[in-house]
Design an enzyme around this catalytic site. Structure first.
Site, PDB file in Angstrom:
ATOM      1  N   CYS A  98       0.874  -1.173   0.000  1.00 44.08           N
ATOM      2  CA  CYS A  98       0.000   0.000   0.000  1.00 44.08           C
ATOM      3  C   CYS A  98       0.910   1.222   0.000  1.00 44.08           C
ATOM      4  O   CYS A  98       2.047   1.147  -0.471  1.00 44.08           O
ATOM      5  CB  CYS A  98      -0.962  -0.018   1.191  1.00 44.08           C
ATOM      6  SG  CYS A  98      -0.161   0.086   2.811  1.00 44.08           S
ATOM      7  N   PHE A  99       0.453   2.348   0.508  1.00 44.95           N
ATOM      8  CA  PHE A  99       1.282   3.551   0.416  1.00 44.95           C
ATOM      9  C   PHE A  99       2.461   3.518   1.389  1.00 44.95           C
ATOM     10  O   PHE A  99       3.607   3.760   1.007  1.00 44.95           O
ATOM     11  CB  PHE A  99       0.441   4.810   0.656  1.00 44.95           C
ATOM     12  CG  PHE A  99       1.236   6.077   0.441  1.00 44.95           C
ATOM     13  CD1 PHE A  99       1.655   6.437  -0.825  1.00 44.95           C
ATOM     14  CD2 PHE A  99       1.574   6.899   1.510  1.00 44.95           C
ATOM     15  CE1 PHE A  99       2.410   7.588  -1.029  1.00 44.95           C
ATOM     16  CE2 PHE A  99       2.317   8.046   1.321  1.00 44.95           C
ATOM     17  CZ  PHE A  99       2.734   8.397   0.053  1.00 44.95           C
TER      18      PHE A  99
END
EC number: 2.9.1.3
Length: 367
Positions: A98-99
């Site tokens: 994810c980020f």
């Protein structure tokens, strides 16, 4: 259940080997920048991400988690699993991210575990891997000697770069031929993707043994892609090798690159019926972008020729008319501009010769 592999921050190994990546960020994040081996199958769609992000800012993490669980209905949960499993099963050596390698990675990992798949994630997520590539690009730019290949339009500089083991093709990575007429039908990557792909290209060439690099002497921009400042700074002070080539040979190179290869690309992209028409529209738009530099009189004459070429409908006649346009642009616009720019780099010039002589020089150059 699959054997357990650890979460990883071995960014160099992952990127050098094009290890498949499952990007679970929202589409809007993915579209801003990602990695070549990544496939986007989001945990949250754009609207869900917006709602949870707002909740996080206003009420804190616990409230955001509660809202996330509320949004993750049974149907949504199953849709996500169904979208991930084919990728996970086809790429057992891959990773998800994810980020920041936080909550979304852990939730995605847990859902996959419940479906019988142990799948590791990237520690630090996209942000950490992006930071790694930025730092590596700067390191390479600061530490590695770089030779610039210069020459008038049509001297097949890109072709030379492609044939050198340590040649870094900025135009290829930017998917643009580098001039006002260099647009390609598939368009260009986003700036972040250009930078990521460029950094990976340097790393792969280093891993193959390169200690110095050869690049075409580009400007600050390759189309709409901006050459990263550390690399640009190194190139600006680097040595220059200049390719000399006769006008007729240059015209033949341009005919191949800008007429036959380009038409083929447009036909592959748009189909045989629309390809030539879209190619013509692109040429007219490109000419219009340099009208101020050409002057209205020259622009008007070349526009007429281009319009006739587009309307010809016959590749032979189109070739003839476009060749006339290219010859005019070279003589009246590109050649004087390149000669002027080269005069400002004479103190950096270390070699000058034919295409083959410059290639041989570049192959032996160590910086």
């Amino acid at each position: 259940m699959d054997s357990i592999r650890p979460d990883s921050d071995e960014f160099r190994r992952i990127l050098l080997n094009d290890i498949p990546l499952l990007d679970v960020r929202a589409p809007v994040e993915y579209n801003e920048g990602s990695f070549p081996a990544a496939v986007n199958k989001p945990l949250l769609d754009d609207e869900q991400r917006r709602l949870i992000g707002t909740e996080y800012k206003q009420q804190g993490q616990d409230a955001a988690i509660v809202l996330g669980n509320k949004l993750a209905t049974r149907d949504v949960h199953q849709q996500r699993i169904d979208s991930w499993l084919p990728i996970v099963d086809a790429n057992p050596a891959g990773y998800l991210y994810c980020f920041r390698g936080g909550l979304r990675s852990r939730i995605s990992q847990q859902w996959l575990k419940e479906a019988g798949r142990n799948y590791p994630f990237i520690k630090g997520g996209y942000k950490a891997m992006r930071r790694f590539l930025i730092d590596e690009q700067q390191r390479v730019a600061e530490q590695s000697p770089m030779l610039r290949i210069n020459g008038l339009t049509g001297t097949a500089k890109t072709r030379m770069i492609e044939q050198l083991a340590n040649g870094v093709d900025l135009e290829g990575i930017a998917n643009h031929r580098g001039s006002a007429f260099g647009r390609r039908p598939a368009g260009q990557p986003e700036q972040i993707n250009f930078e990521n792909n460029l950094s990976i290209d340097f790393l792969k060439r280093e891993a193959a043994g390169a200690t110095s690099f050869i690049l075409e002497d580009e400007g600050v921009m390759v189309g709409r892609c901006n050459v990263p400042l550390p690399l640009r700074s190194t190139m600006d002070i680097g040595p220059v090798a200049v390719v000399d080539m006769g006008f007729d040979e240059r015209i033949e190179n341009l005919r191949q690159d800008y007429i036959y290869d380009s038409i083929s690309e447009y036909e592959d992209f748009y189909g045989a019926e629309l390809g030539l028409a879209e190619f013509g529209k692109s040429l007219l738009a490109s000419l219009e972008r340099i009208v101020k530099r050409l002057g209205h009189e020259r622009y008007g004459k070349m526009k007429v020729l281009l319009e006739q070429a587009v309307a010809a409908g016959d590749i032979g006649r189109t070739d003839e008319l476009l060749t006339a346009v290219m010859a005019g642009l070279m003589q009246e616009y590109y050649d004087p501009m390149y000669e002027y720019q080269l005069q400002k780099k004479l103190d950096k010039m270390v070699f000058r010769g034919s295409w083959q002589e410059v290639k041989e020089y570049a192959e032996s150059w160590q910086g």
